[in-house]
Design an enzyme around this catalytic site. Structure first.
Site, short mmCIF file in Angstrom:
data_model
loop_
_atom_site.label_atom_id
_atom_site.label_comp_id
_atom_site.label_asym_id
_atom_site.label_seq_id
_atom_site.Cartn_x
_atom_site.Cartn_y
_atom_site.Cartn_z
N GLY A 27 113.09 10.16 -56.11
CA GLY A 27 112.59 11.63 -55.51
C GLY A 27 111.55 11.35 -54.63
O GLY A 27 111.19 10.24 -54.11
N SER A 28 110.79 12.49 -54.32
CA SER A 28 109.85 12.32 -53.09
C SER A 28 108.51 11.68 -53.66
O SER A 28 108.17 10.98 -52.91
CB SER A 28 109.27 13.86 -52.96
OG SER A 28 109.14 14.74 -53.99
N GLU A 30 108.43 9.33 -55.22
CA GLU A 30 108.79 7.63 -55.36
C GLU A 30 108.88 7.02 -54.02
O GLU A 30 108.82 5.89 -53.79
CB GLU A 30 109.92 7.28 -56.16
CG GLU A 30 109.90 7.79 -57.72
CD GLU A 30 109.79 9.27 -57.96
OE1 GLU A 30 109.09 9.57 -58.61
OE2 GLU A 30 110.83 10.16 -57.13
N GLU A 47 119.60 9.86 -64.04
CA GLU A 47 118.62 8.79 -64.63
C GLU A 47 119.08 8.28 -66.04
O GLU A 47 118.73 7.12 -66.29
CB GLU A 47 117.31 9.61 -64.90
CG GLU A 47 116.52 9.82 -63.57
CD GLU A 47 117.00 11.20 -62.87
OE1 GLU A 47 116.31 11.35 -61.93
OE2 GLU A 47 117.73 11.75 -63.50
N HIS A 70 112.18 9.63 -61.13
CA HIS A 70 111.53 10.59 -60.58
C HIS A 70 110.83 11.50 -61.41
O HIS A 70 111.27 12.34 -62.20
CB HIS A 70 112.70 11.55 -59.83
CG HIS A 70 112.03 12.47 -58.92
ND1 HIS A 70 110.92 12.55 -58.25
CD2 HIS A 70 112.45 14.05 -58.86
CE1 HIS A 70 110.62 13.55 -57.63
NE2 HIS A 70 111.24 14.48 -58.02
N HIS A 278 122.64 4.82 -91.93
CA HIS A 278 123.20 5.68 -91.17
C HIS A 278 123.73 6.64 -92.08
O HIS A 278 122.68 7.67 -92.69
CB HIS A 278 124.34 5.30 -90.40
CG HIS A 278 124.94 6.33 -89.18
ND1 HIS A 278 126.27 6.23 -88.88
CD2 HIS A 278 124.43 7.70 -89.18
CE1 HIS A 278 126.28 7.44 -88.22
NE2 HIS A 278 125.23 8.21 -88.42
N GLY A 398 123.02 4.51 -81.09
CA GLY A 398 124.23 5.29 -81.05
C GLY A 398 124.04 6.48 -80.02
O GLY A 398 124.98 7.33 -80.12
#
Length: 538
Positions: A27-28, A30, A47, A70, A278, A398
């Protein structure tokens, strides 16, 4: 005094650490860091996809891997995939752009006021340098700390053009290496306990899924004829699943594990926590007649274990030393006896076992399988024959949406081994945009998409918990072939096993990415068919 930009200094440190591939969605904030970037930039369209691709890449290369996100929003999008990387302790450096320093306090657009808090507790270290001059050192610290798992680094974007002494590049071009020598007295004690035990058992985890780990564990098990179980909730396979001493993957329940290990007087758990349960099925952890020793290099896993002793050491080094101490003979050979695959009773619908049997028969023995189809778990293990380390990858926490992009990272990291992605239609929806990256980068992955129109694993778990008519389990029929073609990918539907075989041959010959959609019979993770379908065997 000669000076260089912070950006130049960090780029040089990237080169020193061999960080030649970056995964990102910029984004801006970065853009200043990306100027004159001396590395290959792999773009992900979301992302979560970016983090999963980097995770797969890091697991294969076993090197720190750089991610470019970003600001706060991009970091937030990546947190779901980060849960898997955290459990795997993947070596990831997540960088995120911050607003210019003078604008963070007023909380303007794209400012992240509590940047170091955002990714916690999923990262074990989170930094935002207090000055531009400290950015190179903070970057160096992050790369070195990534050896223990994901780290997070937020950098205000006006820092990249600041000047620092050129000497910092040489000063920070450093390494930190842990000692791997295991105390011989400790090995002698473990050997004595193994030999003295009447019914010892090995429980192996993902941390020994290396060539050396497989060689040592096979040698040790064969020398003493010790049965081997894989740790529950398994993200990597630590032992050949068709070896005669391999029993299975432990159930992810207290009562189930206690019953299995209770039949032994000594259990060595190597390269896994104790244990990643689990489903809630309470019972006795272990009877008093069973001693357990956990061996690994994760102090937090040793600290939180509810029972057993622990040895903090490199698990592969311990396995290798133990194997050498018992003086094993040459490794034995074995042949796999696999039951015929179950078949579906309906035309145009395949049983998952048929699909996996075809993959076993037609794909090379060194194929890497990245699996995110939980409801077909039992069918997968019933038909597969994996005899190489690094052959199996599964989302460690998971978290769905990991498998499709992770397979691309795996393939980018090692183009010499074929990669097959096995993904359910429910999982595919989470990260379907990853197909675009595969096309743009021409990544040679074969994607086998099992379409059954339901969240099969969740349906099974709902019945396990006594929850009738749970909402949101019916996915309907989605045309993934058209979706893949829309991204520019070669994609076909297989109506039967013969067509699946032909398409697999075509995918291997083509060399680029290809999606093969198969309509499959719903099954459960424990191997049973869903109530609405019948299951026949041949």
């Amino acid at each position: 005094m000669t000076t260089v930009s912070v950006r130049h200094a960090v780029h040089e440190l990237m080169a020193f650490h061999g960080m030649t591939t970056i995964f990102g969605n910029p984004g801006s904030n970065e853009l200043p860091f990306l100027k004159d970037l001396p590395a290959r930039y792999i773009l992900g369209l979301q992302e979560g996809t970016v983090v999963a691709m980097a995770d797969g890449y890091a697991q294969v290369t076993d090197r720190p891997t750089l991610i470019n996100l970003h600001a706060a929003s991009g970091t937030g999008n990546g947190l779901g995939a980060l849960t898997n990387a955290t459990v795997s302790r993947s070596k990831l450096v997540l960088t995120a752009g911050q607003q210019v320093r003078d604008m963070v306090g007023p909380e303007v657009m794209l400012a992240n006021v509590d940047a170091t808090v955002l990714a916690k507790p999923l990262v074990h270290q989170s930094l935002e340098p207090l000055s531009a001059a400290d950015v190179p050192r903070a970057f160096s610290q992050s790369v070195l700390a990534a050896d223990r798992g994901p780290v997070y680094l937020s950098v205000p974007y006006d820092d990249w053009d600041a000047e620092v002494p050129a000497a910092v590049i040489a000063e920070l071009s450093r390494t930190v290496r842990p000692a791997t020598v295991v105390d011989p007295d400790v090995i002698a004690d473990l050997r004595a306990r193994l030999v003295a035990a009447e019914r010892p058992v090995l429980v192996l985890g993902p941390d020994v899924d290396t060539d050396a780990g497989w060689e040592a564990s096979i040698a040790l098990a064969e020398a003493l004829e010790i049965p081997v179980w894989a740790a529950p909730s398994l993200p990597r396979l630590p032992f050949p699943n068709r070896h005669p001493l391999f029993r299975s993957v432990l159930p992810a329940a207290i009562a189930g594990i206690g019953e299995i290990l209770g039949a032994h007087d000594l259990a060595l758990v190597i390269g896994a926590p104790v244990f990643r349960y689990h489903q809630w099925q309470p019972g006795q952890y272990l009877p008093e007649t069973t001693a357990l020793v956990q061996i690994g290099d994760d102090p937090s896993a040793a600290d939180r274990a509810p029972f057993g002793d622990a040895l903090l050491a490199d698990p592969v080094e311990v396995l290798s030393a133990l194997a050498e101490a018992v003086a094993p003979g040459p490794a034995g050979t074995w042949s796999a006896e696999i039951d015929p695959a179950a078949t579906s009773a309906k035309d145009g619908v395949l049983h998952p076992e048929e699909v996996f049997a075809t993959l076993r028969e037609q794909m090379p023995g060194d194929t890497r399988f990245v699996v995110e189809s939980t409801s077909t778990n039992a069918a997968f293990w019933a038909q597969m024959d994996l005899r190489r380390s690094g052959s199996y990858f599964f989302p460690a926490s998971g978290g769905l949406g990991w498998g499709l992009p992770a397979s691309m990272g795996v393939a980018l990291a090692d183009p010499d081994r074929p990669v097959v992605t096995i993904i359910g239609d429910g999982s595919a929806h989470y990260s379907i945009a990853a197909l675009r990256t595969a096309v743009e980068e021409d990544i040679p992955v074969v994607i086998v998409l099992l379409r059954n129109g339901t969240y099969g694993a969740l349906d099974w778990f709902a019945r396990l918990l006594g929850v009738d008519k749970a909402p949101g389990l019916d996915l309907g029929e989605v045309d993934f072939v058209s979706i893949a073609r829309g991204y520019g990918m070669t994609a076909e539907h297989a109506d039967d096993i013969a067509e699946l075989g032909r398409l697999l041959d075509r995918a291997r010959a083509g060399g680029g990415p290809m999606l093969i959609e198969v309509t499959t019979e719903p099954t459960n993770p424990d191997g049973g068919a869903s109530p609405e379908r019948t299951r026949s065997t041949t």
